[in-house]
Design a protein around this motif. Structure first.
Motif, PDB file in Angstrom:
ATOM      1  N   ALA A 132      46.046  36.402  36.986  1.00 11.33           N
ATOM      2  CA  ALA A 132      45.581  37.259  35.899  1.00 11.33           C
ATOM      3  C   ALA A 132      45.667  36.510  34.567  1.00 11.33           C
ATOM      4  O   ALA A 132      46.362  35.497  34.457  1.00 11.33           O
ATOM      5  CB  ALA A 132      46.421  38.530  35.851  1.00 11.33           C
ATOM      6  N   PRO A 133      44.974  37.003  33.537  1.00  5.59           N
ATOM      7  CA  PRO A 133      45.017  36.340  32.222  1.00  5.59           C
ATOM      8  C   PRO A 133      46.421  36.210  31.643  1.00  5.59           C
ATOM      9  O   PRO A 133      46.704  35.274  30.890  1.00  5.59           O
ATOM     10  CB  PRO A 133      44.134  37.242  31.347  1.00  5.59           C
ATOM     11  CG  PRO A 133      43.187  37.871  32.307  1.00  5.59           C
ATOM     12  CD  PRO A 133      43.984  38.099  33.549  1.00  5.59           C
ATOM     13  N   ASP A 134      47.341  37.127  32.006  1.00  7.86           N
ATOM     14  CA  ASP A 134      48.701  37.056  31.482  1.00  7.86           C
ATOM     15  C   ASP A 134      49.589  36.125  32.296  1.00  7.86           C
ATOM     16  O   ASP A 134      50.787  35.996  32.016  1.00  7.86           O
ATOM     17  CB  ASP A 134      49.328  38.454  31.418  1.00  7.86           C
ATOM     18  CG  ASP A 134      49.441  39.103  32.801  1.00  7.86           C
ATOM     19  OD1 ASP A 134      49.072  38.452  33.808  1.00  7.86           O
ATOM     20  OD2 ASP A 134      49.895  40.262  32.869  1.00  7.86           O
ATOM     21  N   GLY A 135      49.000  35.458  33.323  1.00 11.12           N
ATOM     22  CA  GLY A 135      49.760  34.508  34.121  1.00 11.12           C
ATOM     23  C   GLY A 135      50.315  35.073  35.406  1.00 11.12           C
ATOM     24  O   GLY A 135      50.803  34.310  36.260  1.00 11.12           O
ATOM     25  N   ALA A 136      50.271  36.375  35.569  1.00  8.48           N
ATOM     26  CA  ALA A 136      50.766  36.978  36.806  1.00  8.48           C
ATOM     27  C   ALA A 136      49.873  36.580  37.967  1.00  8.48           C
ATOM     28  O   ALA A 136      48.643  36.583  37.852  1.00  8.48           O
ATOM     29  CB  ALA A 136      50.813  38.493  36.654  1.00  8.48           C
ATOM     30  N   SER A 137      50.486  36.229  39.106  1.00  7.83           N
ATOM     31  CA  SER A 137      49.716  35.784  40.262  1.00  7.83           C
ATOM     32  C   SER A 137      50.095  36.573  41.501  1.00  7.83           C
ATOM     33  O   SER A 137      51.204  37.116  41.595  1.00  7.83           O
ATOM     34  CB  SER A 137      49.931  34.290  40.507  1.00  7.83           C
ATOM     35  OG  SER A 137      51.287  34.028  40.838  1.00  7.83           O
ATOM     36  N   SER A 138      49.150  36.631  42.435  1.00  9.31           N
ATOM     37  CA  SER A 138      49.374  37.322  43.705  1.00  9.31           C
ATOM     38  C   SER A 138      48.485  36.685  44.758  1.00  9.31           C
ATOM     39  O   SER A 138      47.440  36.106  44.433  1.00  9.31           O
ATOM     40  CB  SER A 138      49.054  38.817  43.565  1.00  9.31           C
ATOM     41  OG  SER A 138      47.690  38.995  43.188  1.00  9.31           O
ATOM     42  N   PRO A 139      48.879  36.778  46.019  1.00 13.26           N
ATOM     43  CA  PRO A 139      48.029  36.222  47.083  1.00 13.26           C
ATOM     44  C   PRO A 139      46.653  36.886  47.089  1.00 13.26           C
ATOM     45  O   PRO A 139      46.544  38.116  46.965  1.00 13.26           O
ATOM     46  CB  PRO A 139      48.811  36.544  48.361  1.00 13.26           C
ATOM     47  CG  PRO A 139      50.227  36.728  47.910  1.00 13.26           C
ATOM     48  CD  PRO A 139      50.133  37.341  46.553  1.00 13.26           C
ATOM     49  N   ALA A 140      45.617  36.098  47.181  1.00 11.90           N
ATOM     50  CA  ALA A 140      44.249  36.645  47.223  1.00 11.90           C
ATOM     51  C   ALA A 140      43.983  37.213  48.605  1.00 11.90           C
ATOM     52  O   ALA A 140      44.299  36.577  49.626  1.00 11.90           O
ATOM     53  CB  ALA A 140      43.238  35.558  46.895  1.00 11.90           C
ATOM     54  N   ARG A 141      43.401  38.392  48.663  1.00 13.32           N
ATOM     55  CA  ARG A 141      43.130  39.066  49.929  1.00 13.32           C
ATOM     56  C   ARG A 141      41.661  39.441  50.014  1.00 13.32           C
ATOM     57  O   ARG A 141      41.062  39.863  49.021  1.00 13.32           O
ATOM     58  CB  ARG A 141      43.995  40.317  50.075  1.00 13.32           C
ATOM     59  CG  ARG A 141      45.493  40.039  50.114  1.00 13.32           C
ATOM     60  CD  ARG A 141      46.280  41.322  50.291  1.00 13.32           C
ATOM     61  NE  ARG A 141      47.704  41.077  50.438  1.00 13.32           N
ATOM     62  CZ  ARG A 141      48.560  40.946  49.434  1.00 13.32           C
ATOM     63  NH1 ARG A 141      48.097  41.022  48.183  1.00 13.32           N
ATOM     64  NH2 ARG A 141      49.834  40.725  49.654  1.00 13.32           N
ATOM     65  N   ALA A 142      41.094  39.305  51.201  1.00 14.20           N
ATOM     66  CA  ALA A 142      39.690  39.671  51.420  1.00 14.20           C
ATOM     67  C   ALA A 142      39.483  41.138  51.090  1.00 14.20           C
ATOM     68  O   ALA A 142      40.307  41.992  51.435  1.00 14.20           O
ATOM     69  CB  ALA A 142      39.297  39.384  52.866  1.00 14.20           C
ATOM     70  N   GLY A 143      38.376  41.434  50.402  1.00 10.35           N
ATOM     71  CA  GLY A 143      38.065  42.797  50.012  1.00 10.35           C
ATOM     72  C   GLY A 143      38.607  43.176  48.650  1.00 10.35           C
ATOM     73  O   GLY A 143      38.279  44.243  48.118  1.00 10.35           O
ATOM     74  N   GLU A 144      39.418  42.314  48.065  1.00 10.20           N
ATOM     75  CA  GLU A 144      40.035  42.602  46.774  1.00 10.20           C
ATOM     76  C   GLU A 144      39.052  42.370  45.633  1.00 10.20           C
ATOM     77  O   GLU A 144      38.265  41.431  45.661  1.00 10.20           O
ATOM     78  CB  GLU A 144      41.259  41.695  46.603  1.00 10.20           C
ATOM     79  CG  GLU A 144      42.086  41.963  45.366  1.00 10.20           C
ATOM     80  CD  GLU A 144      43.333  41.088  45.318  1.00 10.20           C
ATOM     81  OE1 GLU A 144      44.139  41.270  44.384  1.00 10.20           O
ATOM     82  OE2 GLU A 144      43.483  40.213  46.210  1.00 10.20           O
ATOM     83  N   ARG A 145      39.107  43.223  44.633  1.00 14.27           N
ATOM     84  CA  ARG A 145      38.272  43.069  43.447  1.00 14.27           C
ATOM     85  C   ARG A 145      38.852  41.966  42.567  1.00 14.27           C
ATOM     86  O   ARG A 145      40.075  41.835  42.423  1.00 14.27           O
ATOM     87  CB  ARG A 145      38.205  44.387  42.680  1.00 14.27           C
ATOM     88  CG  ARG A 145      37.382  44.338  41.398  1.00 14.27           C
ATOM     89  CD  ARG A 145      37.276  45.736  40.800  1.00 14.27           C
ATOM     90  NE  ARG A 145      36.656  45.716  39.486  1.00 14.27           N
ATOM     91  CZ  ARG A 145      37.331  45.588  38.338  1.00 14.27           C
ATOM     92  NH1 ARG A 145      38.651  45.486  38.369  1.00 14.27           N
ATOM     93  NH2 ARG A 145      36.697  45.591  37.192  1.00 14.27           N
ATOM     94  N   VAL A 146      37.965  41.178  41.964  1.00 16.22           N
ATOM     95  CA  VAL A 146      38.401  40.120  41.041  1.00 16.22           C
ATOM     96  C   VAL A 146      38.079  40.599  39.616  1.00 16.22           C
ATOM     97  O   VAL A 146      36.923  40.569  39.194  1.00 16.22           O
ATOM     98  CB  VAL A 146      37.692  38.785  41.332  1.00 16.22           C
ATOM     99  CG1 VAL A 146      38.208  37.696  40.393  1.00 16.22           C
ATOM    100  CG2 VAL A 146      37.895  38.371  42.780  1.00 16.22           C
ATOM    101  N   PRO A 147      39.076  41.024  38.873  1.00 12.80           N
ATOM    102  CA  PRO A 147      38.817  41.526  37.520  1.00 12.80           C
ATOM    103  C   PRO A 147      38.280  40.424  36.610  1.00 12.80           C
ATOM    104  O   PRO A 147      38.527  39.233  36.820  1.00 12.80           O
ATOM    105  CB  PRO A 147      40.208  42.000  37.050  1.00 12.80           C
ATOM    106  CG  PRO A 147      40.998  42.202  38.298  1.00 12.80           C
ATOM    107  CD  PRO A 147      40.499  41.158  39.248  1.00 12.80           C
ATOM    108  N   VAL A 148      37.546  40.827  35.598  1.00 12.85           N
ATOM    109  CA  VAL A 148      37.032  39.884  34.606  1.00 12.85           C
ATOM    110  C   VAL A 148      38.195  39.158  33.955  1.00 12.85           C
ATOM    111  O   VAL A 148      39.193  39.773  33.557  1.00 12.85           O
ATOM    112  CB  VAL A 148      36.193  40.630  33.545  1.00 12.85           C
ATOM    113  CG1 VAL A 148      35.880  39.721  32.370  1.00 12.85           C
ATOM    114  CG2 VAL A 148      34.918  41.163  34.168  1.00 12.85           C
ATOM    115  N   GLY A 149      38.088  37.827  33.864  1.00 11.45           N
ATOM    116  CA  GLY A 149      39.137  37.024  33.268  1.00 11.45           C
ATOM    117  C   GLY A 149      40.114  36.453  34.262  1.00 11.45           C
ATOM    118  O   GLY A 149      40.891  35.543  33.919  1.00 11.45           O
TER     119      GLY A 149
END
Length: 423
Positions: free
Chosen positions: A50-67
């Motif tokens: 995320a823009p604030d540096g927070a990270s999480s494992p990417a999962r299929a079907g997940e939305r990718v927010p702008v930024g």
């Protein structure tokens, strides 16, 4: 009066409901692409930041927010989907989603498949790559930037607003701030992204790479038989050149009948190979494919004692098992389909009659004896087993055999002219 008033009120209500409903449909399906949602269609060893540096494992079907930024690991990959457009990330890549229209490649490699979706503007360092709808383009950012068109045109825009059009099956390497003045023939990686975007082109490249390996490993007799049948002149190559670099251009030139003389086709193939073009690309530039090349070998077997080309049995090609990948187009079906045509099952690439000028270019240009090496692992899951599809002839020519021999032109030289005793 009351009845009429109620009728009018009811009519107005119906119209308003219809208008609202239509507006909802238009907003959902036809709104600006910049506001369209991007999702992860697939993800492996990938992280969403995320823009604030927070990270999480990417999962299929997940939305990718702008930024947000998609980051893949050393063995990772990801696929982003936006209204029918697919963007494939390779390993060790970092891609930022600006909005539905714009993305930024910070490092690594990406394939943009806009053949069935909206176009995309991709930022790379200080450059921009514009991929229009109905095109497919790949880009790589490391020490330098490489942009290649898999299908249809793309445009590179430099920091100084200089523009360079990259036609189908061409590439440009950008070193520094200035764009190059010319492009060179495309060099394929034969990886999962390319295979998903242009499967027929990748199939042909893998098949012709296997054929080249077979020629190189089958001894001098195979190459000698082909050279004996060739009636044209040959280009002088370094002594260290592989046998396939000497004779495969002869076979492809003869398979691509109808585009100038066999000699002119041979000369172009040699020039494109020296500039770094992959075997599948040089064949596609001449509107031919691996199936047509197999037909030339099939003809050779009828004019060699015992059905042999040197030490390689061509008869085995006719009995090769076929499974997995869609077969390559036959040469008899005419030119390959363009990116905007209605043809199906092909690479979807618009092939120019000749590639852009240039004799070198970045990572792949300038080598006198290029030897493309396909990326082995990811492409197998997308394209399937090439060996299973194309048969085994001492590791030679894994191509589906046409059910009927391809129509051959009246020999006027080249391989077939030499075989049939005509000049």
């Amino acid at each position: 009066m009351v009845r009429n008033g109620r009728a009018i009120a009811l009519g107005v209500a119906v119209v308003l409901v219809a208008a609202v409903d239509t507006g909802l449909v238009l907003t959902h399906g036809d709104g600006p692409v910049g506001k369209a949602t991007t999702t992860l269609a697939a993800a492996h060893d990938a992280t969403l930041v995320a823009p604030d540096g927070a990270s999480s494992p990417a999962r299929a079907g997940e939305r990718v927010p702008v930024g947000d930024v998609v980051r893949t690991g050393r063995s990772g990959s990801a696929q982003l989907a936006t209204r029918g457009r697919a963007v494939y990330l390779g390993a060790s890549a970092v891609l930022a989603v600006i909005d539905g229209d714009h993305q930024q490649l910070r490092t690594g490699r990406v394939v943009i498949d806009a053949l069935h979706g909206p176009g995309l503007q991709l930022a790379l360092a200080g450059d921009q790559v514009v991929v229009p709808a109905a095109s497919a383009t790949e880009a790589q950012r490391s020490v330098s930037v490489r942009v290649g068109s898999l299908s249809g045109p793309a445009q590179a825009i430099g920091a100084s607003a200089q523009r360079l059009t990259i036609r189908g099956l061409a590439q440009a390497v950008i070193d520094g701030d200035a764009l190059p003045s010319t492009t060179t023939p495309l060099h394929l990686n034969d990886d999962a992204g390319e295979a998903a975007a242009v499967p027929a082109l990748v199939n042909d490249d893998l098949a012709l790479n296997e054929l080249a390996d077979g020629i190189n490993s089958s001894g001098r007799s195979t190459a000698g038989a082909i050279e004996t049948a060739w009636t044209g002149s040959t280009s002088r190559l370094p002594r260290s050149s592989a046998s396939s670099e000497r004779v495969l251009p002869m076979v492809i030139a003869d398979a691509a009948h109808g585009d100038g003389s066999a000699q002119s086709r041979y000369d172009r193939i040699v020039r494109w190979r020296r500039a770094g073009g992959s075997w599948g690309v040089v064949a596609a530039l001449l509107n031919t494919d691996a199936g047509a090349v197999e037909a030339v070998f099939d003809t050779l077997q009828h004019h060699q004692p015992g059905g042999q080309i040197g030490t390689v049995s061509v008869k085995a090609l006719a009995n090769a098992p076929v499974s997995g990948v869609r077969p390559a187009h036959k040469a008899s079906s005419g030119s390959r389909t363009g990116s905007g045509s209605t043809g199906t099952g092909g690479s979807g690439t618009s092939h120019p009659s000749s590639p852009p000028a240039g004799s070198g270019g970045g990572h792949h240009g300038g080598s006198p004896t290029p030897s493309p090496t396909p990326t082995p692992d990811p492409v197998k899951s997308v394209v399937g087993s090439v060996t299973g599809v194309l048969g085994t002839v001492v590791g030679l020519l894994p191509v589906k055999v046409p059910t009927k021999p391809l129509p051959l032109p009246t020999p006027t030289g080249g391989l077939l002219g030499g075989l049939l005793g005509e000049r």
